[in-house]
Write a protein that holds these residues in place. Sequence first.
Motif, PDB file in Angstrom:
ATOM      1  N   SER A 173       0.860  -1.186   0.000  1.00  0.00           N
ATOM      2  CA  SER A 173       0.000   0.000   0.000  1.00  0.00           C
ATOM      3  C   SER A 173       0.902   1.244   0.000  1.00  0.00           C
ATOM      4  O   SER A 173       2.103   1.161   0.265  1.00  0.00           O
ATOM      5  N   PRO A 210       2.476   5.662   4.509  1.00  0.00           N
ATOM      6  CA  PRO A 210       3.809   5.606   5.139  1.00  0.00           C
ATOM      7  C   PRO A 210       3.775   4.903   6.497  1.00  0.00           C
ATOM      8  O   PRO A 210       4.087   5.488   7.519  1.00  0.00           O
ATOM      9  N   ASP A 211       3.425   3.637   6.518  1.00  0.00           N
ATOM     10  CA  ASP A 211       3.271   2.896   7.771  1.00  0.00           C
ATOM     11  C   ASP A 211       4.638   2.394   8.250  1.00  0.00           C
ATOM     12  O   ASP A 211       5.272   1.575   7.586  1.00  0.00           O
ATOM     13  N   TYR A 260       6.131  -1.265   8.318  1.00  0.00           N
ATOM     14  CA  TYR A 260       6.723  -1.905   7.137  1.00  0.00           C
ATOM     15  C   TYR A 260       8.168  -1.503   6.885  1.00  0.00           C
ATOM     16  O   TYR A 260       8.769  -1.937   5.920  1.00  0.00           O
ATOM     17  N   PHE A 311      11.652  -1.033   6.028  1.00  0.00           N
ATOM     18  CA  PHE A 311      12.755  -1.914   5.648  1.00  0.00           C
ATOM     19  C   PHE A 311      14.026  -1.093   5.778  1.00  0.00           C
ATOM     20  O   PHE A 311      14.098   0.021   5.260  1.00  0.00           O
ATOM     21  N   HIS A 362      18.380   3.893   4.657  1.00  0.00           N
ATOM     22  CA  HIS A 362      17.336   4.196   5.637  1.00  0.00           C
ATOM     23  C   HIS A 362      17.898   4.048   7.057  1.00  0.00           C
ATOM     24  O   HIS A 362      17.578   4.834   7.943  1.00  0.00           O
ATOM     25  N   GLU A 404      14.566  11.784  -2.660  1.00  0.00           N
ATOM     26  CA  GLU A 404      13.716  11.903  -3.841  1.00  0.00           C
ATOM     27  C   GLU A 404      12.259  11.690  -3.438  1.00  0.00           C
ATOM     28  O   GLU A 404      11.974  11.110  -2.387  1.00  0.00           O
ATOM     29  N   VAL A 405      11.362  12.110  -4.309  1.00  0.00           N
ATOM     30  CA  VAL A 405       9.929  11.892  -4.100  1.00  0.00           C
ATOM     31  C   VAL A 405       9.680  10.393  -3.902  1.00  0.00           C
ATOM     32  O   VAL A 405      10.133   9.585  -4.719  1.00  0.00           O
ATOM     33  N   ALA A 459      10.916   8.402  -1.617  1.00  0.00           N
ATOM     34  CA  ALA A 459      12.080   7.623  -1.159  1.00  0.00           C
ATOM     35  C   ALA A 459      11.896   7.071   0.250  1.00  0.00           C
ATOM     36  O   ALA A 459      12.637   6.192   0.677  1.00  0.00           O
ATOM     37  N   LYS A 480      10.855   9.333   3.178  1.00  0.00           N
ATOM     38  CA  LYS A 480      11.129  10.330   4.220  1.00  0.00           C
ATOM     39  C   LYS A 480      10.055  10.331   5.308  1.00  0.00           C
ATOM     40  O   LYS A 480      10.369  10.338   6.490  1.00  0.00           O
ATOM     41  N   THR A 481       8.794  10.329   4.892  1.00  0.00           N
ATOM     42  CA  THR A 481       7.713  10.393   5.882  1.00  0.00           C
ATOM     43  C   THR A 481       7.660   9.105   6.702  1.00  0.00           C
ATOM     44  O   THR A 481       7.478   9.129   7.923  1.00  0.00           O
ATOM     45  N   THR A 482       7.880   7.979   6.044  1.00  0.00           N
ATOM     46  CA  THR A 482       7.906   6.693   6.752  1.00  0.00           C
ATOM     47  C   THR A 482       9.026   6.708   7.792  1.00  0.00           C
ATOM     48  O   THR A 482       8.846   6.286   8.936  1.00  0.00           O
ATOM     49  N   GLU A 513       7.967  17.774   4.285  1.00  0.00           N
ATOM     50  CA  GLU A 513       7.684  18.565   3.079  1.00  0.00           C
ATOM     51  C   GLU A 513       8.290  19.974   3.218  1.00  0.00           C
ATOM     52  O   GLU A 513       7.690  20.957   2.789  1.00  0.00           O
ATOM     53  N   GLN A 547      12.069  17.148  -0.149  1.00  0.00           N
ATOM     54  CA  GLN A 547      12.541  16.716  -1.458  1.00  0.00           C
ATOM     55  C   GLN A 547      13.806  17.513  -1.811  1.00  0.00           C
ATOM     56  O   GLN A 547      14.116  18.493  -1.144  1.00  0.00           O
ATOM     57  N   PRO A 567      11.041   3.467  -3.374  1.00  0.00           N
ATOM     58  CA  PRO A 567      10.039   2.607  -2.740  1.00  0.00           C
ATOM     59  C   PRO A 567       8.588   2.850  -3.185  1.00  0.00           C
ATOM     60  O   PRO A 567       7.856   1.890  -3.416  1.00  0.00           O
ATOM     61  N   ASN A 616       6.319  -0.021  -4.789  1.00  0.00           N
ATOM     62  CA  ASN A 616       5.025  -0.459  -4.262  1.00  0.00           C
ATOM     63  C   ASN A 616       3.956  -0.441  -5.348  1.00  0.00           C
ATOM     64  O   ASN A 616       3.176  -1.387  -5.480  1.00  0.00           O
TER      65      ASN A 616
HETATM   66  N1  LIG Z   1      12.411   1.872   3.918  1.00  0.00           N
HETATM   67  C1  LIG Z   1      11.143   1.598   3.633  1.00  0.00           C
HETATM   68  N2  LIG Z   1      10.561   0.465   4.068  1.00  0.00           N
HETATM   69  C2  LIG Z   1       9.280   0.156   3.776  1.00  0.00           C
HETATM   70  N3  LIG Z   1       8.494   0.927   3.045  1.00  0.00           N
HETATM   71  C3  LIG Z   1       9.012   2.077   2.580  1.00  0.00           C
HETATM   72  C4  LIG Z   1      10.341   2.479   2.843  1.00  0.00           C
HETATM   73  N4  LIG Z   1      10.577   3.649   2.251  1.00  0.00           N
HETATM   74  C5  LIG Z   1       9.435   3.992   1.660  1.00  0.00           C
HETATM   75  N5  LIG Z   1       8.495   3.047   1.835  1.00  0.00           N
HETATM   76  C6  LIG Z   1       7.137   3.036   1.285  1.00  0.00           C
HETATM   77  O1  LIG Z   1       7.133   3.838   0.106  1.00  0.00           O
HETATM   78  C7  LIG Z   1       6.001   4.695   0.074  1.00  0.00           C
HETATM   79  C8  LIG Z   1       6.467   6.136   0.020  1.00  0.00           C
HETATM   80  O2  LIG Z   1       7.113   6.456   1.232  1.00  0.00           O
HETATM   81  P1  LIG Z   1       7.019   7.906   1.903  1.00  0.00           P
HETATM   82  O3  LIG Z   1       5.630   8.424   1.795  1.00  0.00           O
HETATM   83  O4  LIG Z   1       7.630   7.788   3.239  1.00  0.00           O
HETATM   84  O5  LIG Z   1       7.997   8.708   0.935  1.00  0.00           O
HETATM   85  P2  LIG Z   1       8.376  10.243   0.973  1.00  0.00           P
HETATM   86  O6  LIG Z   1       9.845  10.318   0.750  1.00  0.00           O
HETATM   87  O7  LIG Z   1       7.852  10.864   2.213  1.00  0.00           O
HETATM   88  O8  LIG Z   1       7.610  10.800  -0.303  1.00  0.00           O
HETATM   89  P3  LIG Z   1       7.245  12.318  -0.670  1.00  0.00           P
HETATM   90  O9  LIG Z   1       8.478  12.906  -1.294  1.00  0.00           O
HETATM   91  O10 LIG Z   1       6.136  12.224  -1.674  1.00  0.00           O
HETATM   92  O11 LIG Z   1       6.832  13.008   0.591  1.00  0.00           O
HETATM   93  C9  LIG Z   1       5.170   4.339   1.304  1.00  0.00           C
HETATM   94  O12 LIG Z   1       4.211   3.395   0.942  1.00  0.00           O
HETATM   95  C10 LIG Z   1       6.168   3.708   2.240  1.00  0.00           C
HETATM   96  O13 LIG Z   1       5.551   2.764   3.069  1.00  0.00           O
END
Ligand SMILES: Nc1ncnc2c1ncn2[C@@H]1O[C@H](COP(=O)(O)OP(=O)(O)OP(=O)(O)O)[C@@H](O)[C@H]1O
Length: 269
Positions: free
Chosen positions: A14, A17-18, A21, A23, A28, A51-52, A54, A56-58, A129, A162, A230, A234
């Motif tokens: 899914s 950003p849970d 999960y 990894f 990371h 990167e978008v 990648a 960050k929020t997770t 953000e 970003q 990532p 997904n």
């Molecule tokens: N290290 C990780 N392990 C498991 N899942 C990950 C990991 N990194 C990213 N994901 C998954 O990838 C998706 C995008 O992650 P996330 O929203 O954290 O990215 P972001 O860098 O915050 O994106 P944005 O630039 O749009 O804010 C989510 O579904 C998240 O669960």
Amino acid sequence: MYYEYYGFAEPPFSLTPDPKYLFFSEQHREALDHLVFGVRERKGFIQITGEVGAGKTTLCRAFFNELDDHWLTALVLNPMLSADELIRVILRELRIADTTDRVENFDRLNQFLLAKTREHRDVVLVIDEAQTLTAEMLEQVRLISNLETDNQKLIQIVLLGQPELRDKLESPDLRQLRQRITIRYHLGPLSAAETRRYLEHRMSVAGGRGTPQFGDGAVRAIHGYAGGIPRMINAVADKALLAGFVFKTATITKQLVRLAAQELEGHFE
Ligand SMILES: Nc1ncnc2c1ncn2[C@@H]1O[C@H](COP(=O)(O)OP(=O)(O)OP(=O)(O)O)[C@@H](O)[C@H]1O
Ligand SMILES: [Mg+2]
């Protein structure tokens, strides 16, 4: 549903950003270490870019899980606000009553931080953000970081964003802020080997019991299509599992990944 067919308790890929999960790719792990080290050592300012999609929020959610009760946290998820609103959101996050007066709000934040310091509590503010912050808001953030006693900073600030955030901070106007940032980390894409482990990790967290498997060609195709990002992994892996379900197969092949990628691009054949 396809995920039930494969024995998953929920969809493994899914887009939320849970942190459950999470990894730990090498990057990371390093990014999380930088965050934890930076706040524990009271480095003041930490910048994490990526990167978008990648992660960050997770990562930030996982970071909060690492902090014990000693820490008070404020998370600004969507900083597309005015500078006045930004400080109000921070107050609300810290459960401090806010007013319509920016100076008063600032003062309340200062008093709160001083009180917490006396109680030996630490406060961390994370702005996700952060690439959307205007120069005025970044200046406001710098003023918040100025709050200090004679010997210590009262608040740790993490800017997550970003790559535009990096560019923005290069601007000569933001020199003072840039000089305060002592810890920086850039979260890059997963390698092909990590992509395989990432796929397996997420399927296992979702309750998978080893089926389906991604073939080597499928992993290469996913990694190539997603560029190791990532969120893209997904998206394509989810569609590939759906295709696997349609064809009732225990192995996800590169052909299925191609179909999935085409579907994501909107080319239905
Ligand atoms: N290290 C990780 N392990 C498991 N899942 C990950 C990991 N990194 C990213 N994901 C998954 O990838 C998706 C995008 O992650 P996330 O929203 O954290 O990215 P972001 O860098 O915050 O994106 P944005 O630039 O749009 O804010 C989510 O579904 C998240 O669960
Ligand atoms: Mg994000």
